[in-house]
Design an enzyme around this catalytic site. Structure first.
Site, PDB file in Angstrom:
ATOM      1  CG  ASN A   1      12.152  -5.521  -5.788  1.00  0.00           C
ATOM      2  OD1 ASN A   1      12.641  -5.057  -4.767  1.00  0.00           O
ATOM      3  ND2 ASN A   1      11.863  -4.783  -6.848  1.00  0.00           N
TER       4      ASN A   1
ATOM      5  CD  GLU B   1       4.465 -19.148   4.975  1.00  0.00           C
ATOM      6  OE1 GLU B   1       3.817 -18.350   4.292  1.00  0.00           O
ATOM      7  OE2 GLU B   1       5.644 -19.468   4.716  1.00  0.00           O
TER       8      GLU B   1
ATOM      9  CG  ASP C   1      16.940  -1.860  -1.931  1.00  0.00           C
ATOM     10  OD1 ASP C   1      16.839  -2.857  -2.686  1.00  0.00           O
ATOM     11  OD2 ASP C   1      16.197  -1.671  -0.960  1.00  0.00           O
TER      12      ASP C   1
ATOM     13  CD  GLU D   1       3.087 -14.875   6.020  1.00  0.00           C
ATOM     14  OE1 GLU D   1       3.688 -14.793   4.916  1.00  0.00           O
ATOM     15  OE2 GLU D   1       3.550 -15.459   7.003  1.00  0.00           O
TER      16      GLU D   1
END
Length: 379
Positions: free
Chosen positions: A284, A163, A280, A269
Site C-alpha cells: 500500500n 504535477e 493483496d 488530487e
C-alpha cells in the site's frame, strides 16, 4: 533574455484575449469528483463494483452520489500498457458524458507516469531541441483534442501537464528549472488548448497542476515572471504523507493563491485510507504514515477526512476537490510493483465484494463557506 520574457508574456495575453468563453462550472460552482482512469482496466481484470449489494456502473454511481466531474489521464505512447491511450481515454470520456458529468483531461506529456519527482519526455520527442519539442507538444495536444471533439467528446477542462513541479519533459527533478525552456513548452500546450477551443463548441478551461501546497506559490511566481499567464485554474495535489502542510495550512495556501494569481483553485488530487490492512501482496502506498490525527484508517475516518478537506477548500475560496483513484481495487491483475493494487486501501470500495463505502457521502454534502475565524482579541 528580458526581451524574450516580454515576447512570451505578450503572446500569452493575446491568446487569452482571443479565446472564446470558457465552459461554465457545474451547477453550484463546485467541482466534486474523481479520477477514474483505472476503471476500464479494473473491469477488464474482473472487478465488479457494488452499491447496496447490487452491481453498478462506477460512472453512474459517481454521478448518482453527487459527483459532477471525471478526471482522466493520457500518456503519449505507453508501450507497457494498453490503457490511458487515446482509445482508452475516449471510452472513459464517453462513459463520463453518458452519466452526465464534466471531464478533466490530464496530459502527462510522457510515455509513463509524470509526477512531482520526474517529467520524462516521450521517447519520440526526447532528442528534439526546445523549439521542436514545443511544436510536437502543440501538435499532439491539438490533435488529441481535435479527435475528441470530432466524437463530440471535447473535455470541459484540460491539464497542461501533471504535477509539473520539475521542468516539463526535463527528466528527473533538477535543482533548478530552466524557465526560458519551460515557458515555451507550457505556452505551446496552453495555445493548443485555446486553439482547439476556438474550433469547437466547447472551449476547455486550462489547468496547471503542482504537487503539494508548499510548492505552489514559488512555482507560480516563477511561471508568472517567465510569461506563463494564460490559465484558468490552479490544481493542487494534497497528500499529507508527502506534504509539510496541515489541512488548515492548505486552506491558507488556497486563499493566498486565489488572491495572488486571480485563478480558480481545485484540490485536484487527494486520497485517504479506510484501512491499513492489505488485500493483496502489492504494498500500500498510503500506509499508517499518511494518517492525520482525528481521522483513523476506517471507512468513517476516510469519509470525515474528505468532508473536512472539502469544507476547508470551500472556506478558502477553492472551487473543488477531485479524488485519486477510488476505483483502483485489488483484482487478479497486477502492476510492475506487485499483484493486485497499491491503492486498494484508499479506494471507495471494500475488500470483500467491492461494496461502496461511506466516502461517497462527501459528494452530496452542501458546502457553505464558513465565516473566517477572528484572531484572539479581535472584534
Amino acid at each position: 533574455m528580458r526581451q524574450w520574457m516580454v515576447g512570451v508574456a505578450l503572446a500569452a495575453m493575446a491568446s487569452a484575449a482571443s479565446a472564446g468563453d470558457k465552459v461554465a462550472p457545474p451547477p453550484g460552482g463546485l467541482y466534486l469528483g474523481a479520477d477514474l482512469s483505472y476503471v476500464n482496466e479494473m473491469e477488464d481484470c474482473g472487478a465488479v463494483y457494488r452499491s447496496g449489494g447490487k452491481p453498478v456502473d462506477p460512472f453512474a454511481l459517481l454521478a448518482r452520489k453527487g459527483g459532477n466531474i471525471v478526471r482522466v489521464r493520457i500518456w503519449n505512447d505507453a508501450k507497457w500498457t494498453k490503457y490511458s491511450d487515446l482509445a482508452d481515454v475516449t471510452k472513459t470520456i464517453r462513459r463520463a458524458r453518458a452519466a452526465g458529468m464534466q471531464v478533466l483531461l490530464d496530459f502527462h506529456y510522457s510515455d509513463d507516469w509524470a509526477d512531482g519527482d520526474k517529467q520524462i519526455a516521450p521517447e519520440a520527442w526526447a532528442k528534439l531541441d526546445t523549439a521542436a519539442q514545443a511544436k510536437a507538444l502543440y501538435d499532439y495536444t491539438r490533435d488529441v483534442l481535435g479527435k475528441l471533439d470530432a466524437e463530440g467528446l471535447m473535455p470541459e477542462m484540460v491539464q497542461v501537464g501533471n504535477e509539473t513541479n520539475p521542468e516539463l519533459m526535463g527528466g528527473v527533478k533538477k535543482p533548478k528549472i530552466d524557465w526560458a525552456r519551460n515557458a515555451v513548452l507550457f505556452n505551446a500546450g496552453i495555445k493548443a488548448v485555446r486553439d482547439a477551443g476556438r474550433a469547437s463548441k466547447i472551449a476547455p478551461r486550462v489547468m496547471l497542476h503542482i504537487a503539494q501546497p508548499e510548492n505552489v506559490e514559488p512555482w507560480f511566481d516563477d511561471a508568472t515572471a517567465a510569461g506563463v499567464l494564460d490559465y484558468d485554474v490552479i490544481g493542487i495535489s494534497y497528500y499529507k504523507k508527502w506534504s509539510t502542510r496541515s489541512m488548515p495550512q492548505l486552506g491558507e495556501t488556497i486563499a493566498r493563491v486565489k488572491a495572488r494569481y486571480k485563478a480558480d483553485v481545485i484540490v485536484v488530487e487527494t486520497a485517504y485510507p479506510f484501512t491499513n490492512d492489505n488485500a493483496d501482496t502489492s504494498p500500500n502506498l498510503l500506509g499508517p504514515d499518511t494518517l492525520v490525527q482525528g481521522y483513523p484508517a476506517t471507512p468513517k475516518g476516510q469519509r470525515d477526512y474528505l468532508i473536512d478537506l472539502t469544507q476547508t477548500t470551500v472556506d478558502a475560496g477553492g472551487v473543488g476537490v477531485v479524488y485519486w483513484e477510488p476505483n483502483w481495487v485489488s483484482t487478479r491483475c497486477g502492476t510492475r510493483w506487485g499483484k493486485g493494487s497499491n491503492w486498494e486501501n484508499a479506494a471507495w470500495f471494500d475488500y470483500k465484494r467491492h461494496e461502496a463505502l461511506p466516502a461517497f457521502e462527501f459528494l452530496s454534502r452542501r458546502y457553505v463557506p464558513r465565516p473566517a475565524r477572528q484572531p484572539a482579541g479581535g472584534q
